[in-house]
Design an enzyme around this catalytic site. Sequence first.
Site, PDB file in Angstrom:
ATOM      1  N   ARG A 240       0.739  -1.198   0.053  1.00  0.00           N
ATOM      2  CA  ARG A 240       0.149   0.188  -0.054  1.00  0.00           C
ATOM      3  C   ARG A 240       0.896   1.223  -0.003  1.00  0.00           C
ATOM      4  O   ARG A 240       1.935   1.254   0.707  1.00  0.00           O
ATOM      5  CB  ARG A 240      -1.003  -0.043   1.239  1.00  0.00           C
ATOM      6  CG  ARG A 240      -2.063  -0.708   1.365  1.00  0.00           C
ATOM      7  CD  ARG A 240      -3.195  -0.564   0.106  1.00  0.00           C
ATOM      8  NE  ARG A 240      -4.356  -1.432   0.175  1.00  0.00           N
ATOM      9  CZ  ARG A 240      -4.526  -2.549  -0.587  1.00  0.00           C
ATOM     10  NH1 ARG A 240      -3.340  -2.565  -1.337  1.00  0.00           N
ATOM     11  NH2 ARG A 240      -5.458  -3.191  -0.683  1.00  0.00           N
ATOM     12  N   GLU A 269      -1.462   7.937  -5.271  1.00  0.00           N
ATOM     13  CA  GLU A 269      -2.859   7.186  -5.555  1.00  0.00           C
ATOM     14  C   GLU A 269      -3.977   7.600  -4.740  1.00  0.00           C
ATOM     15  O   GLU A 269      -4.949   7.730  -5.008  1.00  0.00           O
ATOM     16  CB  GLU A 269      -2.689   5.613  -5.190  1.00  0.00           C
ATOM     17  CG  GLU A 269      -1.869   4.837  -6.346  1.00  0.00           C
ATOM     18  CD  GLU A 269      -1.743   3.308  -5.774  1.00  0.00           C
ATOM     19  OE1 GLU A 269      -2.659   2.726  -6.386  1.00  0.00           O
ATOM     20  OE2 GLU A 269      -0.717   3.064  -5.331  1.00  0.00           O
ATOM     21  N   HIS A 292       0.325  -0.095  -9.705  1.00  0.00           N
ATOM     22  CA  HIS A 292      -0.489  -1.033  -8.766  1.00  0.00           C
ATOM     23  C   HIS A 292      -0.942  -2.062  -9.399  1.00  0.00           C
ATOM     24  O   HIS A 292      -2.414  -2.326  -9.671  1.00  0.00           O
ATOM     25  CB  HIS A 292      -1.768  -0.025  -8.314  1.00  0.00           C
ATOM     26  CG  HIS A 292      -2.210  -0.726  -6.922  1.00  0.00           C
ATOM     27  ND1 HIS A 292      -2.626   0.204  -6.005  1.00  0.00           N
ATOM     28  CD2 HIS A 292      -2.362  -2.036  -6.492  1.00  0.00           C
ATOM     29  CE1 HIS A 292      -3.051  -0.520  -4.789  1.00  0.00           C
ATOM     30  NE2 HIS A 292      -2.816  -1.794  -4.958  1.00  0.00           N
TER      31      HIS A 292
END
Length: 331
Positions: A240, A269, A292
């Site tokens: 993440r 993001e 991602h």
Amino acid sequence: MSANRRVVITQNFFDEVSLDFLRANGCAAEIVKLSAGQTEATLDVAAIKDVVGDAAGWIVGHARITREVLEALPQLQVVSRRGVGYERVDIEAARDLGRVVTIAAGGNDATVADQVIGMMIAVGRRFREAHAQMQAGPWKILLGTDLYRRTVGIIGLGRIGRSLVQRLRGFEADILVATPNPDGDYAAQTGVRFVDLETIWRESDYISVHAPLTPATRHMINTDTIAKMKPGAIIINTARGGLVSDADLLAALSAGHLGGAGLDVFESESDPSMKSVTDALLALPNVVAAPHAGASTREGLDRTNMIAAECVVAVLDGKKPADACVVVDGR
């Protein structure tokens, strides 16, 4: 069995086999194509309400599913994430409102672990730099570093972490693991060493992060922890954005303290103000990046599509999905 069997899918690359499974189980399944420039992550409440409408099931990726969203979708019974993270879903609200939230547990761990190994080798062997240098000419050999018998630190030991351990054993790596729940039997079976984070920072040649993003883990890799790392250490983040302080990573790479980084996730993001930092990282020759996409292989997506579809059917049939897939069941 639920009378409302409408299922909306807002993810790209949803395969025909999984779609046929939904339809064979009585679901009126439809794949929604978003407008140009739209992504799930950019949809506001009104747009989500327009897209999902009266659907009983929603197979979703990165949309933010807040209490307001759930309240706007009273017919929605199950939110089925085609992925394993669920930090964008208000779990408390789902429980309060009687909804079910599931993840596609076990569908993409091998796929992401493969990507981690690929990034470790690509950064360590300087593939990006070598390719660019060959294009520019004249050809010149650039010395890289092995993964074979190096020390690899893994932060977090969930399904992806364990898949990574399997692969690293083939490289005869010295594997260090930092996790809140060390398992002595697992250590005996695999030869990993459970250690604290200080040991990870101090001893690792490669560090791969596989922790959930929480207030406690945000920016766990930062200026202070990077300073404790070996000169030339390589950082991999496929988990993440936000686990690594991208600005601090950029500074350390620019200063030459680190050997490089493999990045599939970025702070930008979820925080557009970080775009300039992302752009600067992408410009560095010793950064190998992906958008991602760690779970996005044909095979990996086929597996997660089917698991997500199976969860939806189970809920609409009044049954319980597989335990590993259930995040919350508010029924």
